[in-house]
Design a protein around this motif. Structure first.
Motif, PDB file in Angstrom:
ATOM      1  N   VAL A  53       0.848  -1.203   0.000  1.00 43.86           N
ATOM      2  CA  VAL A  53       0.000   0.000   0.000  1.00 43.86           C
ATOM      3  C   VAL A  53       0.879   1.246   0.000  1.00 43.86           C
ATOM      4  O   VAL A  53       0.613   2.221  -0.710  1.00 43.86           O
ATOM      5  N   LEU A  54       1.958   1.190   0.757  1.00 43.06           N
ATOM      6  CA  LEU A  54       2.873   2.325   0.820  1.00 43.06           C
ATOM      7  C   LEU A  54       3.469   2.619  -0.567  1.00 43.06           C
ATOM      8  O   LEU A  54       3.514   3.778  -1.015  1.00 43.06           O
ATOM      9  N   VAL A  55       3.913   1.547  -1.249  1.00 42.24           N
ATOM     10  CA  VAL A  55       4.500   1.740  -2.586  1.00 42.24           C
ATOM     11  C   VAL A  55       3.438   2.295  -3.541  1.00 42.24           C
ATOM     12  O   VAL A  55       3.698   3.235  -4.304  1.00 42.24           O
ATOM     13  N   LYS A  56       2.231   1.735  -3.483  1.00 37.89           N
ATOM     14  CA  LYS A  56       1.168   2.215  -4.376  1.00 37.89           C
ATOM     15  C   LYS A  56       0.800   3.675  -4.063  1.00 37.89           C
ATOM     16  O   LYS A  56       0.522   4.464  -4.959  1.00 37.89           O
ATOM     17  N   TYR A  57       0.804   4.006  -2.792  1.00 38.20           N
ATOM     18  CA  TYR A  57       0.491   5.367  -2.310  1.00 38.20           C
ATOM     19  C   TYR A  57       1.420   6.376  -2.996  1.00 38.20           C
ATOM     20  O   TYR A  57       0.995   7.389  -3.529  1.00 38.20           O
ATOM     21  N   GLN A 102       7.114   9.636   7.859  1.00 39.19           N
ATOM     22  CA  GLN A 102       7.954   9.157   8.955  1.00 39.19           C
ATOM     23  C   GLN A 102       8.533   7.789   8.650  1.00 39.19           C
ATOM     24  O   GLN A 102       9.684   7.503   8.956  1.00 39.19           O
ATOM     25  N   LEU A 103       7.713   6.965   8.009  1.00 47.74           N
ATOM     26  CA  LEU A 103       8.188   5.617   7.676  1.00 47.74           C
ATOM     27  C   LEU A 103       9.374   5.689   6.697  1.00 47.74           C
ATOM     28  O   LEU A 103      10.373   5.006   6.843  1.00 47.74           O
ATOM     29  N   ARG A 104       9.257   6.575   5.726  1.00 43.64           N
ATOM     30  CA  ARG A 104      10.348   6.732   4.755  1.00 43.64           C
ATOM     31  C   ARG A 104      11.594   7.295   5.443  1.00 43.64           C
ATOM     32  O   ARG A 104      12.715   6.953   5.114  1.00 43.64           O
ATOM     33  N   ARG A 105      11.348   8.177   6.430  1.00 46.16           N
ATOM     34  CA  ARG A 105      12.486   8.798   7.109  1.00 46.16           C
ATOM     35  C   ARG A 105      13.173   7.825   8.069  1.00 46.16           C
ATOM     36  O   ARG A 105      14.393   7.732   8.110  1.00 46.16           O
TER      37      ARG A 105
END
Ligand code: SF4
Length: 452
Positions: A53-57, A102-105
């Motif tokens: 979901v994160l990648v699709k987001y 935040q997750l990416r960071r």
């Protein structure tokens, strides 16, 4: 307003012909689970956001040119097709943009997914027959860094030798050996001397993003930028190689490594085309060694010699590898000259010939009056000449035409529709993620259109 009650599912609301349905059918993102397995704890913490979901987001942000994660969240809330693609039901809560940020960071290792996704899409395009490698086209475009110009400062830093110098070291060794066989003499390696020179350079750095580079090129905006160096296949314009550098790095720096990587790890290349910025002698030799035909617009050469007899007054004698001067005397190769910018054979007339020559005023500058005339040729001249011999061919014209159409056109589309104008995050790695996602979005769009 009169309210009506409808019994529908999200599945009913997304048209069968919608782009995202076609994308879902062709793009398998299950590899993301494998790649991110090590980043999540099975024992502790709340259940994470599904990494797919994160990648699709993020991907829909680049597919639809939505510039920030906050705006992606707002679009997903109201766009049924985006909800469908992400698997978020009509009344389900959309992941918060700050959670994504935040997750990416906090999980920097997550960024390897973007490179992996780009590579997988390229491999899929190859498998679908969209990419042949017959002719690839390279160019770079600038992307504005999120760096304040007010915090710019000039710093003095050592110039690193870099891959270009290392390649020249190899050829210098080869040239010195040739020279020793010809003349029985061998001089010291100049490369070592250059490194000892401890060359320094002045650089304008912004304190808010010190990894960006101050770009100053004719016809381009000036300021803190990154450069996205992209190589496309000329068949369907699929981007098959991408490198990001600070905005003050010359286009030639990542060029050879990028083409070599594609040639050795993605698919063998037949020919490469580029504009005049990429016309440097070493590229002709290295690409020839790899068996890649090089089509490049030649750089304008300015003869800055301050004497009447310019270079074209001397005729080259290929049999003897020497030059004949206007007085009929011979200039022979005397040595190998290494500068920071290249490697050159040095041809020199006999001092005795020049001293008594009636034409010396036209041939020797004030500085050289007591010496002999010298000429320099690039060490890679034979490869350059073989490339130049293709300049009148139809293949050359077609290659340069395709370069202009595909490279300029692709950059224009990426800037207009896929967020390749400015960066929100800071640092070179974040810039690379951004450019990879933009390239992947464009490749996916072209692949989906091709398959349908
Ligand atoms: S100065 Fe030397 S190189 Fe020049 S024309 Fe005379 S002999 Fe030839």
């Amino acid at each position: 307003m009169q309210m009506k009650l409808h019994m529908v599912t999200i599945e009913d609301l997304v048209p069968q012909e919608h782009f995202l349905r076609k994308l879902e059918a062709v793009l398998d993102l299950s590899f993301v689970y494998e790649e991110t397995a090590g980043l999540y704890s099975r024992k502790y913490g709340r259940p994470p956001i599904d990494p797919v979901v994160l990648v699709k987001y993020l991907l829909v942000g680049f597919l639809y040119g939505i510039p920030s994660e906050r705006q992606i969240e707002q679009r997903i809330q109201t766009d049924v097709a985006l909800r469908w693609y992400l698997g978020i039901d009509l009344l389900e809560r959309v992941p918060d943009h700050s959670t994504i940020s935040q997750l990416r960071r906090r999980k920097p290792l997550f960024r390897k997914i973007f490179r992996r996704l780009f590579e997988r899409v390229v491999n899929q395009c190859i498998a679908e027959g969209m990419v042949s490698g017959g002719l690839v086209l390279t160019d770079s475009t600038h992307v504005k860094a999120n760096a304040s110009r007010a915090s710019e400062e000039q710093i003095d830093m050592p110039e690193s030798p870099g891959a270009y110098w290392e390649r020249l070291d190899f050829y210098e060794e080869e040239g010195l050996e040739t020279l020793r066989q010809r003349t029985g003499r061998r001089r010291k390696k100049r490369a070592k001397q250059i490194k000892k020179d401890n060359r320094r350079t002045k650089k304008r750095v912004s304190r808010t993003d010190p990894e960006a580079g101050h770009m100053k090129r004719p016809g381009k905006p000036q300021g803190q930028y990154y450069l996205s160096h992209q190589t496309l296949d000329s068949g369907h314009g699929i981007i098959i190689g991408l490198t990001v550098t600070p905005g003050d790095v010359h286009d030639t720096v990542p060029y050879l490594e990028q083409l070599e990587t594609i040639h050795q790890t993605v698919l063998p290349l037949g020919a490469a085309a580029a504009d005049s910025a990429y016309d440097f002698p070493l590229a002709h030799r290295e690409l020839e060694k790899l068996g890649i035909t090089f089509f490049v617009r030649p750089q304008a050469v300015h003869d800055r010699t301050q004497v009447e007899f310019k270079r074209n007054a001397f005729s080259y004698q290929p049999d003897q590898d020497s030059y004949l001067c206007p007085q009929g005397k011979t200039l022979r190769p005397k040595g190998l000259y290494r500068s920071a910018s290249g490697l050159f054979w040095q041809y020199q007339a006999e001092k005795a010939d020049c001293l008594c020559c009636p034409l010396r005023d036209k041939c020797l500058s004030e500085h050289d009056r007591r010496g002999a005339r010298k000429l320099e040729d690039s060490y890679f001249k034979p490869s350059v000449q073989r490339s130049r011999s293709r300049q009148e061919t139809e293949d050359y014209r077609q290659a340069l035409k395709k370069r202009q159409i595909w490279c300029e056109g692709t950059f224009a589309i990426q800037k207009r529709c896929h967020n390749l104008t400015r960066l929100l995050r800071r640092g070179r790695e974040a810039a690379e993620d951004h450019c990879l996602l933009s390239a992947t979005a464009l490749n996916l769009k072209r692949m989906v259109n091709y398959l349908n």
